[in-house]
Design a protein around this motif. Structure first.
Motif, PDB file in Angstrom:
ATOM      1  N   PHE A 186      -8.668  23.306 -23.971  1.00 11.10           N
ATOM      2  CA  PHE A 186     -10.111  23.081 -23.906  1.00 11.10           C
ATOM      3  C   PHE A 186     -10.516  21.873 -24.754  1.00 11.10           C
ATOM      4  CE2 PHE A 186     -14.246  23.706 -25.989  1.00 11.10           C
ATOM      5  CZ  PHE A 186     -15.083  23.675 -24.879  1.00 11.10           C
ATOM      6  N   PHE A 187     -10.021  21.805 -26.002  1.00  6.78           N
ATOM      7  CA  PHE A 187     -10.391  20.702 -26.882  1.00  6.78           C
ATOM      8  C   PHE A 187      -9.814  19.375 -26.407  1.00  6.78           C
ATOM      9  CE2 PHE A 187     -11.616  23.956 -30.014  1.00  6.78           C
ATOM     10  CZ  PHE A 187     -12.871  23.469 -30.311  1.00  6.78           C
ATOM     11  N   ASP A 188      -8.641  19.399 -25.776  1.00  3.33           N
ATOM     12  CA  ASP A 188      -8.086  18.166 -25.217  1.00  3.33           C
ATOM     13  C   ASP A 188      -9.010  17.630 -24.132  1.00  3.33           C
ATOM     14  OD1 ASP A 188      -5.869  18.303 -26.870  1.00  3.33           O
ATOM     15  OD2 ASP A 188      -4.674  19.398 -25.389  1.00  3.33           O
ATOM     16  N   GLN A 189      -9.468  18.496 -23.252  1.00  2.00           N
ATOM     17  CA  GLN A 189     -10.377  18.085 -22.188  1.00  2.00           C
ATOM     18  C   GLN A 189     -11.727  17.648 -22.761  1.00  2.00           C
ATOM     19  OE1 GLN A 189     -10.492  21.402 -19.509  1.00  2.00           O
ATOM     20  NE2 GLN A 189      -8.417  21.047 -18.753  1.00  2.00           N
ATOM     21  N   LEU A 190     -12.221  18.384 -23.732  1.00  2.00           N
ATOM     22  CA  LEU A 190     -13.484  18.033 -24.369  1.00  2.00           C
ATOM     23  C   LEU A 190     -13.384  16.661 -25.049  1.00  2.00           C
ATOM     24  CD1 LEU A 190     -16.373  18.828 -25.211  1.00  2.00           C
ATOM     25  CD2 LEU A 190     -15.367  19.972 -27.195  1.00  2.00           C
ATOM     26  N   SER A 208     -14.745  10.984 -25.443  1.00  2.00           N
ATOM     27  CA  SER A 208     -14.315   9.588 -25.553  1.00  2.00           C
ATOM     28  C   SER A 208     -14.888   8.753 -24.419  1.00  2.00           C
ATOM     29  CB  SER A 208     -12.786   9.492 -25.531  1.00  2.00           C
ATOM     30  OG  SER A 208     -12.245  10.072 -26.679  1.00  2.00           O
ATOM     31  N   GLU A 209     -14.866   9.311 -23.223  1.00  2.00           N
ATOM     32  CA  GLU A 209     -15.357   8.591 -22.044  1.00  2.00           C
ATOM     33  C   GLU A 209     -16.858   8.323 -22.143  1.00  2.00           C
ATOM     34  OE1 GLU A 209     -15.521   9.121 -17.178  1.00  2.00           O
ATOM     35  OE2 GLU A 209     -14.167  10.369 -18.364  1.00  2.00           O
ATOM     36  N   TYR A 210     -17.601   9.281 -22.672  1.00  2.00           N
ATOM     37  CA  TYR A 210     -19.055   9.174 -22.731  1.00  2.00           C
ATOM     38  C   TYR A 210     -19.569   8.993 -24.155  1.00  2.00           C
ATOM     39  CZ  TYR A 210     -18.804  10.666 -17.896  1.00  2.00           C
ATOM     40  OH  TYR A 210     -18.522  10.731 -16.560  1.00  2.00           O
ATOM     41  N   ASP A 211     -18.742   8.412 -25.030  1.00  2.00           N
ATOM     42  CA  ASP A 211     -19.081   8.274 -26.442  1.00  2.00           C
ATOM     43  C   ASP A 211     -20.423   7.568 -26.658  1.00  2.00           C
ATOM     44  OD1 ASP A 211     -18.367   8.483 -29.294  1.00  2.00           O
ATOM     45  OD2 ASP A 211     -18.283   6.292 -29.176  1.00  2.00           O
TER      46      ASP A 211
END
Length: 87
Positions: free
Chosen positions: A66-70, A75-78
């Motif tokens: 879950f945290f890897d995906q989060l 990162s993508e939407y930082d």
């Protein structure tokens, strides 16, 4: 008020890696061998910031990935998330 320590160290070769020793500094923020840290690099200012990582226990039923995906989403939407925070 926090005490800020000014330390100077030489970069040394450790095997095939470069590193510095900073045992006293790590102890001052409560780090011990095996602890996890977060490292932020600011190339523009020539800074490396090392922070003690927050240990988080997952609630029951949440998978470890879950945290890897989060993290990927964050990162993508930082920049978008930072913009929302400042509204």
């Amino acid at each position: 008020m926090s005490k800020v320590s000014d330390m100077e160290r030489k970069v040394t070769k450790f095997g095939n890696s470069l590193g510095i020793t900073m045992t006293d500094a790590l102890k001052q923020i409560g780090l011990e061998q095996g602890d996890t840290v977060q490292i932020d690099v600011n190339q523009d200012h020539g800074e490396i910031v090392i922070k003690k990582a927050n240990k988080v226990a997952l609630p029951e039923g949440i998978s470890n990935d879950f945290f890897d995906q989060l993290s990927e989403v964050m990162s993508e939407y930082d920049q978008t998330l930072k913009g929302l925070k400042d509204r």
